[in-house]
Enzyme design. Structure first.
Site, PDB file in Angstrom:
ATOM      1  N   HIS A  77       5.278 -14.239  -5.066  1.00  0.00           N
ATOM      2  CA  HIS A  77       4.417 -15.430  -5.238  1.00  0.00           C
ATOM      3  C   HIS A  77       3.472 -15.595  -4.042  1.00  0.00           C
ATOM      4  O   HIS A  77       3.196 -16.706  -3.606  1.00  0.00           O
ATOM      5  CB  HIS A  77       5.250 -16.702  -5.419  1.00  0.00           C
ATOM      6  CG  HIS A  77       6.075 -16.712  -6.667  1.00  0.00           C
ATOM      7  ND1 HIS A  77       5.648 -17.292  -7.844  1.00  0.00           N
ATOM      8  CD2 HIS A  77       7.299 -16.205  -6.937  1.00  0.00           C
ATOM      9  CE1 HIS A  77       6.577 -17.159  -8.776  1.00  0.00           C
ATOM     10  NE2 HIS A  77       7.587 -16.489  -8.259  1.00  0.00           N
ATOM     11  N   ASN A 150       8.583 -21.594 -13.260  1.00  0.00           N
ATOM     12  CA  ASN A 150       7.579 -20.641 -13.711  1.00  0.00           C
ATOM     13  C   ASN A 150       6.919 -21.153 -14.989  1.00  0.00           C
ATOM     14  O   ASN A 150       7.377 -22.123 -15.586  1.00  0.00           O
ATOM     15  CB  ASN A 150       8.239 -19.281 -14.010  1.00  0.00           C
ATOM     16  CG  ASN A 150       8.411 -18.428 -12.756  1.00  0.00           C
ATOM     17  OD1 ASN A 150       7.857 -18.730 -11.693  1.00  0.00           O
ATOM     18  ND2 ASN A 150       9.176 -17.362 -12.881  1.00  0.00           N
TER      19      ASN A 150
END
Ligand code: HDE
Length: 704
Positions: A77, A150
């Site tokens: 990420h 997510n």
């Protein structure tokens, strides 16, 4: 409700002043020690042409600071973008949870939300095929709660111990450092093909969910099962869902690829610009709440993060809204230094024993120690709770606070016993009964890997299914190992025979024998779940922030162009005049129009729609321009609305665009092609724009 949480969220106090706003002649440049600097242009030298002196502490301090400007990027990420805002509860949920954000109807809690891609490095392109992170930090009245989720409700693996393997497989390969931000390579698919538990997630990953049109147009999920606990200590299981008001919309793969070149910051820019324009992105929080008895009857294990709880089994209850209304002041200080942590929960929220979540509870704090350089990162303004922090933790790298007095231990009498334990008023872990022997194993139901992958496939529209097939073909064509390709397809046979056949066909081999799971279970049967198709969430019909290209050149109908631009702007759309070059064009009717962006940089993939007005001279000019023809063709191929007025129609012919779909019915996204004009055409254009794409137009291979 505290004043901090009303209305548009405010900038944190105590930050550095805005330089331009507070600029004054006596505000001298200083060193880090506050010493005024006389000359910031020349280093200190021994003679005009001589060597630089070691004594030049001003230059050394400046360069040393520069040399240390980078901190390690996130292991995963790494690339992201964030914004401030608030969460507003619709109602008092205290019967369900004592978590502060849900204490009263209308209560607002400040948040900082970061969206991200997973695999790419910090400088990679936004539109890679990848899950997107959706991390929300709630600055609650009882400390920080991070819901680190997510945009896909399941995950690749079932146990935290496999996460390093998954990430090593998907990240650039260790020998050549390639490919960047892409799962389409041998190591990822090798790992995936040998790990049947990835199958359900792979279906989502190959679907349009992995190439969203915008961060603002994707769902978010807590993924794991969590617990909600009320003041009486009663607990229920819970799944968290964020649903965007703007609807769920995606790019086409060809668009995603082109955008990576045309504007690698496409998603980051989109979020930033929407907030600057006052079109604040908004999501509704929905909960799926269920108890132990319901969980025990489900045909899967609720601790298995590769499974969803279908909404037909437990419906979604809307409980509040998330609004992002302020861009960060400083990307590094806020977006880069924000430290989310799956272990940050508050009274009223608790964990389940999902073995992936259990590993995450450890990992996030650990990673910040090296990323942010020590144990005091919670003192950085973006990470600091909005409530006082009182404890006996002390010292460590970068300690910012100055604790006073001799006492830093508990229990103490010399400090008056302060600070006191909160007892029942504080966080108390849910007293779950635990039994069993140490084992390295999984519950039985974890071994069933395909039923929900099939459910997902069956719940997609034909267009969505086509995209999944195309994505598998693309990714596996990029894999060199034929054995790996075949092993993936051998797993897909268990999901759907038609899917496996279509993928195998693209790869040029016959469908292999199905591969069994680790420990095959009788697969439960599910009805179709319509909420799994993105088409079930078209959004609120707004065209705000959508980008429309108005093609202009000399002779364009100026009045119509201005009217169209004003009408689109009135609804919040971004209407830009696109011309051959910057400057003025002489529109018909003696009107001069200033071009906003030239075809040199106006990539068609960055626009959601195009409008071509009438004007014989104008259309003749456009028709001679290859770039204009390419622009219009690409808008057509990407299934976007095209508004044509008057002579504009001949441009479509010149570009070879058919007016009917493959089945012979008129293409409803070619607005004005049927002769409609004025308000009727404008309304139809706006309606089409709000729908984004006419996927019925897609053919394989594309017709234009
Ligand atoms: Fe993460 N994950 N993760 N993850 N994750 C990180 O934390 C990790 C997982 C997610 O915007 C890291 O601060 C492990 C699932 C998001 O800053 C790291 C496991 C989900 C973000 C880490 C998982 C996520 C991260 C990297 C398996 C969806 C970005 C830097 C047990 C529910 C947050 C950092 C942001 C970031 C570890 C699996 C979401 C290394 C060990 C499942 C959105 O700590």
């Amino acid at each position: 409700m505290s004043s901090k949480t009303t209305g548009k969220s405010k900038a944190p106090e105590g930050g550095a002043p805005d330089r331009a706003a507070e600029c004054a002649p006596d505000q001298f440049l200083t060193t880090d020690q506050g010493v005024p600097i006389g000359d910031n242009q020349n280093s200190l030298k021994a003679g005009l042409r001589g060597p630089t002196a070691l004594e030049d502490f001003i230059m050394r301090e400046k360069i040393t600071h520069f040399d240390h400007e980078r901190i390690p990027e996130r292991v995963v990420h790494a690339r992201g973008s964030a914004a401030h805002g608030y969460f507003e509860s619709y109602q008092d949920l205290s019967a369900l949870t004592r978590a502060a954000p849900f204490a009263a109807s209308g209560k607002r809690t400040p948040v900082f939300v970061r969206f991200s891609t997973v695999a790419g490095e910090r400088g990679s392109a936004d539109t890679a095929r990848d899950p997107r992170g959706f991390a929300v930090k709630f600055y609650t009245d009882e400390g920080n709660w991070d819901l680190v989720g997510n945009n896909i409700p399941v995950f690749f693996i079932q146990d935290a111990i496999k996460f390093p393997d998954l990430i090593h497989a998907v990240k650039p390969q260790q020998n050549d450092g390639m490919p960047q931000a892409a799962s389409a390579h041998d190591t990822f698919w090798d790992f995936a093909s040998l790990s049947p538990e990835t199958t359900h997630m792979l279906m989502w990953q190959m679907s349009d969910r992995a190439i969203p049109r915008s961060f603002r147009m994707m769902q978010g999920f807590g993924v794991h099962t969590f617990r909600l606990v009320n003041a009486a200590g009663e607990a229920r299981f819970c799944k968290f869902h964020w649903t965007p008001l703007a609807g769920t919309h995606s790019l086409l793969w060809d668009e995603a690829v082109k955008l990576a070149g045309a504007d690698a910051d496409f998603h980051r820019r989109d979020l930033w610009q929407a907030i600057e324009a006052g079109a604040f992105p908004e999501w509704e929080l929905g909960l799926q709440v269920f108890n132990d008895k319901q969980a025990a009857k489900m045909p899967f294990d609720i601790l298995d993060p590769t499974k969803i709880v279908p909404q037909e089994m437990v419906p979604l209850t809307p409980v509040g809204r998330l609004v992002l209304d302020r861009n960060p002041d400083n990307f590094f200080a806020e977006t880069e230094q924000v430290a989310y942590c799956a272990a940050h929960v508050v009274p009223g929220i608790d964990f389940s024993d999902d073995p992936l979540l259990q590993g995450r509870i450890f990992s996030y704090l650990d990673t910040q120690l090296s990323r942010l350089g020590g144990p005091n990162f919670h003192q950085l303004p973006i990470n600091a709770p909005h409530v006082p922090v009182r404890n006996d933790q002390r010292d460590g790298m970068h300690q910012q606070s100055v604790p006073r007095g001799a006492v830093a231990y508990d229990p103490n009498s010399l400090g008056g016993g302060c600070p006191f334990q909160a007892g029942a008023a504080g966080f108390n872990s849910f007293p779950e009964a635990v039994s069993g022997s140490f084992v390295r194993a999984k519950p039985q139901l974890f071994a069933e890997h395909y039923a929900q992958a099939t459910l997902f496939w069956n719940s997609q529209t034909p267009a969505e299914q086509r995209h999944i097939v195309a994505a598998f073909r693309f990714e596996l064509t990029k894999v060199d190992s034929v054995a790996v390709r075949q092993r993936v397809v051998a797993r897909l046979v268990n999901v759907d025979a038609g899917l496996a056949a279509a993928v195998a066909d693209g790869l040029g081999f016959a469908v292999p024998e199905p591969l069994p799971g680790d420990d095959p279970q009788p697969a439960p049967q599910y009805a179709v779940s319509p909420s799994l198709s993105q088409t079930s969430m078209p959004g609120n019909g707004s065209i705000a922030t959508l980008r429309v290209a108005l093609l202009v050149d000399d002779g364009v109908d100026g009045e119509l162009t201005e009217k169209l631009r004003a009408a689109l702007k009135a609804d919040g759309a971004v209407a830009q005049l696109v011309g051959r070059k910057l400057g003025l064009v002489e529109a018909a009717g003696g009107i001069e129009l200033a071009v906003d962006i030239s075809l040199d940089v106006a990539a068609p993939s960055t626009f959601d729609a195009v409008a071509i007005q009438g004007g014989a001279e104008f259309v003749a000019l456009l028709a001679r321009n290859g770039r204009v023809l390419e622009f219009v063709k690409e808008q057509y191929r990407h299934c976007k609305p095209i508004l044509v007025q008057g002579e504009g129609l001949s441009l479509l012919e010149k570009a070879g665009i058919p007016l009917n779909l493959a089945d012979g019915t008129p293409d409803s996204f070619l607005i004005g092609a049927d002769g409609s004009h004025g308000q009727a055409a404008l309304n139809a254009f706006k309606t089409a724009l709000a729908q984004h794409k006419l996927l019925a137009r897609e053919t394989d291979p594309p017709r234009v």
